[in-house]
Structure formats: C-alpha cells, structure tokens
Design a protein around this motif. Structure first.
Motif, PDB file in Angstrom:
ATOM      1  N   ASP A  14       0.813  -1.219   0.000  1.00 37.35           N
ATOM      2  CA  ASP A  14       0.000   0.000   0.000  1.00 37.35           C
ATOM      3  C   ASP A  14       0.849   1.271   0.000  1.00 37.35           C
ATOM      4  N   GLN A  15       2.069   1.185   0.541  1.00 38.46           N
ATOM      5  CA  GLN A  15       2.960   2.347   0.568  1.00 38.46           C
ATOM      6  C   GLN A  15       3.480   2.700  -0.831  1.00 38.46           C
ATOM      7  N   LEU A  16       3.449   1.742  -1.739  1.00 36.54           N
ATOM      8  CA  LEU A  16       3.941   1.962  -3.101  1.00 36.54           C
ATOM      9  C   LEU A  16       2.902   2.641  -3.996  1.00 36.54           C
ATOM     10  N   GLU A  17       1.654   2.586  -3.592  1.00 38.55           N
ATOM     11  CA  GLU A  17       0.557   3.082  -4.422  1.00 38.55           C
ATOM     12  C   GLU A  17       0.743   4.506  -4.948  1.00 38.55           C
ATOM     13  N   PRO A  18       1.223   5.456  -4.134  1.00 37.97           N
ATOM     14  CA  PRO A  18       1.355   6.824  -4.642  1.00 37.97           C
ATOM     15  C   PRO A  18       2.437   7.008  -5.723  1.00 37.97           C
ATOM     16  N   LEU A  19       3.320   6.041  -5.876  1.00 36.44           N
ATOM     17  CA  LEU A  19       4.390   6.176  -6.861  1.00 36.44           C
ATOM     18  C   LEU A  19       3.837   5.974  -8.272  1.00 36.44           C
ATOM     19  N   GLU A  20       4.039   6.952  -9.103  1.00 40.01           N
ATOM     20  CA  GLU A  20       3.529   6.915 -10.480  1.00 40.01           C
ATOM     21  C   GLU A  20       4.119   5.739 -11.260  1.00 40.01           C
ATOM     22  N   GLY A  21       3.261   4.954 -11.873  1.00 37.54           N
ATOM     23  CA  GLY A  21       3.693   3.865 -12.739  1.00 37.54           C
ATOM     24  C   GLY A  21       4.424   2.750 -12.026  1.00 37.54           C
ATOM     25  N   ILE A  22       4.174   2.566 -10.728  1.00 35.31           N
ATOM     26  CA  ILE A  22       4.951   1.599  -9.948  1.00 35.31           C
ATOM     27  C   ILE A  22       4.758   0.170 -10.431  1.00 35.31           C
ATOM     28  N   ASP A  56       4.263  -0.953 -13.475  1.00 38.91           N
ATOM     29  CA  ASP A  56       5.087  -1.175 -14.662  1.00 38.91           C
ATOM     30  C   ASP A  56       6.570  -1.196 -14.290  1.00 38.91           C
ATOM     31  N   ARG A  57       6.985  -0.310 -13.395  1.00 41.18           N
ATOM     32  CA  ARG A  57       8.383  -0.284 -12.950  1.00 41.18           C
ATOM     33  C   ARG A  57       8.780  -1.603 -12.284  1.00 41.18           C
ATOM     34  N   LEU A  58       7.904  -2.105 -11.424  1.00 46.27           N
ATOM     35  CA  LEU A  58       8.190  -3.367 -10.743  1.00 46.27           C
ATOM     36  C   LEU A  58       8.206  -4.529 -11.730  1.00 46.27           C
ATOM     37  N   ARG A  59       7.298  -4.509 -12.701  1.00 49.22           N
ATOM     38  CA  ARG A  59       7.267  -5.563 -13.722  1.00 49.22           C
ATOM     39  C   ARG A  59       8.570  -5.567 -14.521  1.00 49.22           C
ATOM     40  N   ARG A  60       9.027  -4.383 -14.944  1.00 49.93           N
ATOM     41  CA  ARG A  60      10.288  -4.291 -15.695  1.00 49.93           C
ATOM     42  C   ARG A  60      11.478  -4.660 -14.806  1.00 49.93           C
ATOM     43  N   GLY A  61      11.455  -4.212 -13.560  1.00 49.55           N
ATOM     44  CA  GLY A  61      12.528  -4.556 -12.628  1.00 49.55           C
ATOM     45  C   GLY A  61      12.624  -6.053 -12.405  1.00 49.55           C
TER      46      GLY A  61
END
Length: 185
Positions: A144-152, A154-159
């Motif tokens: 839930d803490q990651l939610e405010p990060l824009e495009g998180i 997709d970033r996590l998927r690519r990471g």
C-alpha cells in the motif's frame, strides 16, 4: 582518466593513449548495483522477519516463509526438488531441514504419491492461515505504501524482468567459474 585524454608523453616520445574510463565506470556501476542488491536482500530478510513476528510466527526464518509460499503456489503438492528448483536453490539438505521444521510446526504436511514412492509437501490449514495473515500485513505495510508512486506496477514488472535476466547471468557465471582459469599476464 577520461577516454579522450592521453597520457602525458616523456621527452622525445609521443603521448600514449590510456585505456578509457568506460570499463572502470562500467565496473563501478556494476559493483554499486551488486552492493545495492545485497543491501536490498538484507532489508528484505529483516522485513520478512518482522512481518512473520507480526503474524505470530517469529519462530520461522525468511527462507522457511519462502518455502511455505512456494509449496502453496497453485495449491498443488510439490516434492522438495521442485521447491528447490522454483526457489533457485541448490542446497537440498538445508531445504529438507527447513521442510522438516515446517512440518513439525504444523504448517506443511508430507504426503506420498499414489504409488507411495515420491513424497510431496502440502500446506496445512495453519500454513494457509499464516500465508494469508503474512500477505495481509505485507500489503498494509509495504504494498500500500507503493501506491502513490507513479507507474509503480510497470516499474516493478520491468525490474522483475531485469532481475530475472541477471539471475541467469549470475547462474551462468557460477557454472563457468567452476572451470575458469584467470588470464595471468
């Protein structure tokens, strides 16, 4: 030194071109990345220990939590060798020790296949309850803490794809290193 600079020449000799920084910079970036991965892994283990304690199971290790979750994956029984493969582990004796510990804790149970020759592990109701409690706490404290990060997402998927590719690279380096003879000059 920068790659476009030349080493100062000595009297009567032309300046000689120095090796560029590209390799040194690349090495430094790789080392920084590796140290970041190590720090991340340690932080991940510490957070897992804390989440397990919050879920009422501070007596199992982060590695055992991963084993428990892998056994629960797709809610199908799995033999120890498959669990090891899915977790990219090659220490089967240590994994079997953890499986016995999880079994004694009542979180997994051992079952034989139809012929009684192969042993599989399944998650018990207590194990299911722990994995669900752990997931709920993890969602509240991390996801839930990651939610405010824009495009998180997709970033996590690519990471995750990059880390998966690097896992293959490091595994290959480990295999090659078994017969590697350094070039000594």
């Amino acid at each position: 030194m920068d790659s476009d600079k030349e080493a100062p020449g000595t009297a009567g000799k032309p300046a000689r071109r120095q090796r560029g920084r590209r390799r040194d910079t690349h090495t430094a970036v790789t080392e920084n990345f590796e140290w970041a991965v190590i720090r991340m892994a340690e932080a991940f283990d510490r957070s897992t220990k804390g989440l397990l304690a919050a879920a009422g199971h501070g007596d199992i290790s982060p590695q055992e939590e991963r084993i428990l979750n892998m056994i629960r994956l797709h809610d199908r029984p799995k033999p120890a060798a498959i669990v090891a493969r899915l977790l990219n582990r090659d220490d089967l004796p240590n994994l079997q020790y953890s499986l016995r510990k999880l079994e004694r804790s009542g979180l997994v149970e051992k079952t034989a296949d139809e012929r009684g020759k192969k042993v599989n592990y399944t998650v018990t109701e207590a194990g299911r309850a722990l994995t669900e409690q752990f997931a709920r706490i993890r969602r509240e404290l991390i996801v839930d803490q990651l939610e405010p990060l824009e495009g998180i997402e997709d970033r996590l998927r690519r990471g995750a794809r990059v880390l998966s590719l690097l896992t293959g690279l490091y595994d290959e380096a480990g295999r090659i290193s078994a017969t590697y003879a350094p070039n000594t000059r």
